[in-house]
Design a protein around this motif. Sequence first.
Motif, PDB file in Angstrom:
ATOM      1  N   GLY A 135     -21.466  47.459  25.780  1.00 39.85           N
ATOM      2  CA  GLY A 135     -21.447  46.613  24.597  1.00 39.85           C
ATOM      3  C   GLY A 135     -20.493  45.461  24.767  1.00 39.85           C
ATOM      4  O   GLY A 135     -20.137  45.087  25.890  1.00 39.85           O
ATOM      5  N   ARG A 136     -20.058  44.914  23.637  1.00 34.63           N
ATOM      6  CA  ARG A 136     -19.227  43.719  23.674  1.00 34.63           C
ATOM      7  C   ARG A 136     -17.765  44.042  23.961  1.00 34.63           C
ATOM      8  O   ARG A 136     -17.206  44.977  23.410  1.00 34.63           O
ATOM      9  CB  ARG A 136     -19.307  43.007  22.331  1.00 34.63           C
ATOM     10  N   LEU A 137     -17.172  43.195  24.802  1.00 34.46           N
ATOM     11  CA  LEU A 137     -15.728  43.204  24.999  1.00 34.46           C
ATOM     12  C   LEU A 137     -15.157  41.948  24.340  1.00 34.46           C
ATOM     13  O   LEU A 137     -15.873  40.964  24.133  1.00 34.46           O
ATOM     14  CB  LEU A 137     -15.389  43.205  26.491  1.00 34.46           C
ATOM     15  N   ILE A 138     -13.886  42.011  24.036  1.00 36.77           N
ATOM     16  CA  ILE A 138     -13.215  40.877  23.407  1.00 36.77           C
ATOM     17  C   ILE A 138     -12.340  40.197  24.458  1.00 36.77           C
ATOM     18  O   ILE A 138     -11.543  40.855  25.134  1.00 36.77           O
ATOM     19  CB  ILE A 138     -12.334  41.340  22.223  1.00 36.77           C
ATOM     20  N   ALA A 139     -12.520  38.890  24.591  1.00 35.18           N
ATOM     21  CA  ALA A 139     -11.711  38.128  25.545  1.00 35.18           C
ATOM     22  C   ALA A 139     -10.432  37.674  24.858  1.00 35.18           C
ATOM     23  O   ALA A 139     -10.471  37.073  23.779  1.00 35.18           O
ATOM     24  CB  ALA A 139     -12.489  36.915  26.049  1.00 35.18           C
ATOM     25  N   GLU A 140      -9.341  37.993  25.490  1.00 42.37           N
ATOM     26  CA  GLU A 140      -8.028  37.640  24.955  1.00 42.37           C
ATOM     27  C   GLU A 140      -7.350  36.682  25.930  1.00 42.37           C
ATOM     28  O   GLU A 140      -7.361  36.923  27.141  1.00 42.37           O
ATOM     29  CB  GLU A 140      -7.204  38.931  24.845  1.00 42.37           C
ATOM     30  N   ASP A 141      -6.791  35.635  25.398  1.00 40.58           N
ATOM     31  CA  ASP A 141      -6.028  34.678  26.208  1.00 40.58           C
ATOM     32  C   ASP A 141      -4.671  35.324  26.516  1.00 40.58           C
ATOM     33  O   ASP A 141      -3.888  35.570  25.604  1.00 40.58           O
ATOM     34  CB  ASP A 141      -5.859  33.381  25.399  1.00 40.58           C
ATOM     35  N   ARG A 142      -4.416  35.592  27.792  1.00 35.57           N
ATOM     36  CA  ARG A 142      -3.157  36.287  28.117  1.00 35.57           C
ATOM     37  C   ARG A 142      -1.932  35.427  27.791  1.00 35.57           C
ATOM     38  O   ARG A 142      -0.860  35.953  27.498  1.00 35.57           O
ATOM     39  CB  ARG A 142      -3.137  36.691  29.594  1.00 35.57           C
ATOM     40  N   ALA A 143      -2.093  34.101  27.812  1.00 31.43           N
ATOM     41  CA  ALA A 143      -0.945  33.227  27.550  1.00 31.43           C
ATOM     42  C   ALA A 143      -0.501  33.308  26.091  1.00 31.43           C
ATOM     43  O   ALA A 143       0.693  33.235  25.800  1.00 31.43           O
ATOM     44  CB  ALA A 143      -1.293  31.782  27.909  1.00 31.43           C
ATOM     45  N   THR A 144      -1.463  33.457  25.185  1.00 30.78           N
ATOM     46  CA  THR A 144      -1.132  33.440  23.754  1.00 30.78           C
ATOM     47  C   THR A 144      -1.351  34.790  23.072  1.00 30.78           C
ATOM     48  O   THR A 144      -0.866  34.999  21.960  1.00 30.78           O
ATOM     49  CB  THR A 144      -2.034  32.422  23.010  1.00 30.78           C
ATOM     50  N   GLY A 145      -2.110  35.667  23.717  1.00 27.87           N
ATOM     51  CA  GLY A 145      -2.454  36.936  23.092  1.00 27.87           C
ATOM     52  C   GLY A 145      -3.565  36.821  22.062  1.00 27.87           C
ATOM     53  O   GLY A 145      -3.932  37.804  21.416  1.00 27.87           O
ATOM     54  N   LEU A 146      -4.123  35.622  21.898  1.00 21.58           N
ATOM     55  CA  LEU A 146      -5.158  35.438  20.875  1.00 21.58           C
ATOM     56  C   LEU A 146      -6.515  35.933  21.363  1.00 21.58           C
ATOM     57  O   LEU A 146      -6.899  35.697  22.509  1.00 21.58           O
ATOM     58  CB  LEU A 146      -5.288  33.950  20.513  1.00 21.58           C
ATOM     59  N   ALA A 147      -7.240  36.589  20.465  1.00 29.67           N
ATOM     60  CA  ALA A 147      -8.624  36.974  20.742  1.00 29.67           C
ATOM     61  C   ALA A 147      -9.487  35.721  20.620  1.00 29.67           C
ATOM     62  O   ALA A 147      -9.430  35.017  19.608  1.00 29.67           O
ATOM     63  CB  ALA A 147      -9.085  38.042  19.759  1.00 29.67           C
ATOM     64  N   LEU A 148     -10.273  35.444  21.655  1.00 29.29           N
ATOM     65  CA  LEU A 148     -11.026  34.182  21.693  1.00 29.29           C
ATOM     66  C   LEU A 148     -12.508  34.343  21.387  1.00 29.29           C
ATOM     67  O   LEU A 148     -13.157  33.380  20.970  1.00 29.29           O
ATOM     68  CB  LEU A 148     -10.887  33.537  23.075  1.00 29.29           C
ATOM     69  N   GLY A 149     -13.058  35.533  21.643  1.00 33.37           N
ATOM     70  CA  GLY A 149     -14.487  35.676  21.411  1.00 33.37           C
ATOM     71  C   GLY A 149     -15.019  36.986  21.946  1.00 33.37           C
ATOM     72  O   GLY A 149     -14.266  37.789  22.500  1.00 33.37           O
ATOM     73  N   HIS A 150     -16.331  37.204  21.748  1.00 38.45           N
ATOM     74  CA  HIS A 150     -16.948  38.437  22.239  1.00 38.45           C
ATOM     75  C   HIS A 150     -17.949  38.127  23.344  1.00 38.45           C
ATOM     76  O   HIS A 150     -18.662  37.124  23.295  1.00 38.45           O
ATOM     77  CB  HIS A 150     -17.571  39.259  21.105  1.00 38.45           C
ATOM     78  N   PHE A 151     -17.980  39.017  24.304  1.00 37.07           N
ATOM     79  CA  PHE A 151     -18.774  38.842  25.509  1.00 37.07           C
ATOM     80  C   PHE A 151     -19.304  40.207  25.901  1.00 37.07           C
ATOM     81  O   PHE A 151     -18.539  41.156  26.004  1.00 37.07           O
ATOM     82  CB  PHE A 151     -17.891  38.294  26.649  1.00 37.07           C
TER      83      PHE A 151
END
Lengths: 175, 168
Positions: free
Chosen positions: A66-82
Amino acid sequence: MITLTGLPTLATERLTLRAPQASDWPTFRDFAMSARTAFVGGAKTQDKAAEKFAAFFGHWVMRGFGRLIAEDRATGLALGHFGPMQWLDGGPIELTWSLWRPEAEGRGFATEAARAMTEWTFAALGLTAAHAEVHRDNAASHAIAQKLGGQVIAGQKPTWFEDGAVYHFAAGGAL
Amino acid sequence: MIAPSLHTQRLTLRMPVLADFGPRADFYASDRSVWEDGPLDRRAAWRIFASEVGQWPLMGFGPFSVDDAASGAYLGEVGIYQPEGYPEPELGWFTTPEAEGKGVAFEAARAVMVWARSSFGWDHLDNYIDPRNARSIELALRLGGVQVAAPGADPADVVIRHDLRGLA
């Protein structure tokens, strides 16, 4: 916190793709109710957004992917689903990618996450083929599909859009 | 988080699996789903079913699939649901056409209420039922529920409250 267990974590140069978690809900909700969904079915009500969010979890539980969530390691923000999704038993497996945050666009994040997700999908699920559906006017998404080695299936109409393309991906394709 | 298995005299309640989707999709495709916003096509049914099963990792409760303990046959689903917009967790049920009228939902609902009381310590659990769904209302009352003036999922819903304090 209660979590999904046993899901993969994928690391790319700048991103971590990890299991969806309850704290992703506000960001996903804001995306799902926004005009950013114009090419993926349109803005949802909050109830329907929540249904889709919870379905991410049930999809993993029942189908094992299913979907994983992409997180920006620099900011810790969740960016989207893939991730790969399958509506119907025996139906095609669709590769999906969505950037939730407008400020994350234009930096190659979606391509980076989609590439890692696609590699994982073929390797982990042992697939020989997968599809992606892209709206006619979704130029950014067409670019991703092409960078990932997708080939337009001539004459095939998307399920979800009046007009657009269905891309075919093969295991070992040009990722 | 996945569902524990609960055992009653005739039934086993357990975590739903993919194979349980077929009967749910059939239910949503039929007129039996008319009080549950149906009929719905298979994709819409999948989205709902996946979201309900997804409540287990998200919320720690959700639907239990109900099997005949002796034969292993799938009979339906009873569980606790709280999709967006529900004021509280709700007790809900569904049986296959073959399992109707045999007290399956009654027996499973009792087990779920005991489990809810012992797991969460809730004082009560409500059903939200379309006022035209006489059969479900009758079952809720037979389980000892009492109609209350509380909000449901929809303003028209009949809300039937089960007092859990005497359980477990």
